[in-house]
Scaffold this active site. Structure first.
Site, short mmCIF file in Angstrom:
data_model
loop_
_atom_site.label_atom_id
_atom_site.label_comp_id
_atom_site.label_asym_id
_atom_site.label_seq_id
_atom_site.Cartn_x
_atom_site.Cartn_y
_atom_site.Cartn_z
N HIS A 44 0.82 -1.21 0.00
CA HIS A 44 0.00 0.00 0.00
C HIS A 44 0.86 1.26 0.00
CE1 HIS A 44 -2.84 -3.11 1.12
NE2 HIS A 44 -3.78 -2.31 0.66
N ASP A 174 -2.95 -3.96 12.41
CA ASP A 174 -3.51 -3.53 11.12
C ASP A 174 -3.74 -4.78 10.29
OD1 ASP A 174 -4.15 -2.46 8.67
OD2 ASP A 174 -2.26 -1.39 8.38
N TRP A 226 -15.37 -18.31 9.27
CA TRP A 226 -16.66 -17.65 9.41
C TRP A 226 -16.57 -16.41 10.31
CZ3 TRP A 226 -15.45 -22.62 10.84
CH2 TRP A 226 -15.26 -22.85 12.20
N LYS A 227 -15.58 -16.36 11.18
CA LYS A 227 -15.44 -15.21 12.08
C LYS A 227 -15.04 -13.96 11.31
CE LYS A 227 -14.18 -18.16 16.00
NZ LYS A 227 -13.15 -18.49 17.02
N GLY A 306 3.28 -4.13 15.46
CA GLY A 306 3.91 -2.84 15.21
C GLY A 306 5.41 -2.85 15.43
#
Length: 334
Positions: A44, A174, A226-227, A306
């Site tokens: 990104h 994230d 599914w969660k 992080g």
């Protein structure tokens, strides 16, 4: 190949200014995109930069638009992103959430009609740098199947949690609601690598770690099966309801590409409730307990969320940012 941070920043800025962005907008957009790459989030940052330019050229992004508040209620504001530059809208929204948090203890901004925010963790780091707990998420275009389905109905809706530390080594989570983002899958393909674990299905309906096969089927595996599917639906609904914006399904029906998104930004001022010393002691105790864990692989240790970002940032500031040569060549042609 390695590209110095300053070179990447100057290159991005020049390309954006050539698209008629105002100098301050070009500089800040370039700073965010290059900063994502600096932290090792190439998917990104540098890898995504050509698509940002493509969206500007196609008119999906209005480079002159500025996000604006259209409704306010205490510590909550609803914004219209006006299809402006996604990273600038997101930075402004989290900045406003932080301002309200400093006044009220908490601030919430819900924004509709915006563009891709690139790396969501950027805004978690932004909140944490201001001494706030940061929580934010976005919906996306339909890009993965709902659990039990085969066609793309839900988004992988990235979600961010950030916990500040006074020394700047914040705890930042994230992650997307898919086991791997499309950017990570593309990155693995560009490097000719397999994914570390299964990330989707092949054309025969089998789970696979092959990024090429997953890109063919577009059948991403939701995080936690599914969660992750359920979380995607809930995050989509909350973002759309709070912002009065598009749901993932509406983005798919109304937009040619991934724009017109709905996002939520929350900041909570840590300083209103705890001293920095107390917060740091609690966080450090948790981290040290985690690091005392018996490692699966000798001479390694578990990382807190992080931790890698901070280390990669320092290393790449010194040695340059890793870039796939084909990607950099493509950028230089823009």
């Amino acid at each position: 190949m390695r590209i110095p941070y300053k070179t990447m920043l100057e290159t991005f800025t020049k390309i954006l200014e050539n698209r008629s962005l105002a100098p301050q907008d070009a500089a800040l957009t370039a700073e965010i995109m290059a900063g994502n790459s600096l932290d090792g989030v190439y998917t990104h940052g540098v890898n995504r930069f050509p698509r940002l330019i493509q969206y500007i050229d196609k008119g999906y992004i209005d480079i002159h638009a500025k996000a604006e508040c259209i409704h306010s209620a205490g510590a909550f504001e609803r914004w219209n992103g006006r299809l402006g530059i996604g990273v600038l809208n997101a930075r402004a929204a989290m900045g406003r959430a932080v301002e309200m948090a400093k006044t009220h203890g908490v601030g919430v901004v819900a924004m509709a009609n915006t563009n891709h925010w690139m790396r969501g963790g950027t805004y978690g780091w932004q909140a944490a740098d201001a001494g706030c707990v940061g929580i934010c998420w976005t919906n996306t275009q339909p890009n993965m199947p709902v659990w039990g389905g085969m066609d793309k109905k839900i988004g992988n809706n990235p979600f961010v949690l950030a916990i500040p530390r006074s020394d700047g080594r914040h705890v930042v989570v994230d992650f997307a609601m898919s086991q791997f983002s499309y950017g990570k899958i593309e990155e693995a393909r560009l490097h000719g690598k397999k994914l570390p674990v299964a990330g989707g299905y092949d054309s025969s309906g089998n789970l696979t770690d092959d990024p090429v096969e997953i890109e063919k089927t577009a059948r991403l595996l939701p995080t936690g099966y599914w969660k992750g599917s359920s979380m995607s639906i809930a995050l989509d609904l909350i973002a759309a309801l709070l912002s009065a914006g598009f749901t993932t399904g509406e983005i798919g029906r109304n937009c040619e590409e991934e724009y017109g998104l709905s996002q939520v930004f929350i900041a909570i001022d840590q300083g209103r409730f705890n001293t920095p010393e107390y917060s740091d002691d609690v966080i450090e105790a948790v981290i040290q307990d985690l690091k005392s864990s018996m490692p699966m692989v000798p001479e390694t240790h578990p990382r807190y969320p992080g931790e890698r970002d901070f280390k990669v940032r320092m290393e790449q500031l010194e040695n340059g940012i890793e870039v796939v040569p084909e990607v950099w060549e493509k950028i230089l042609k823009l």
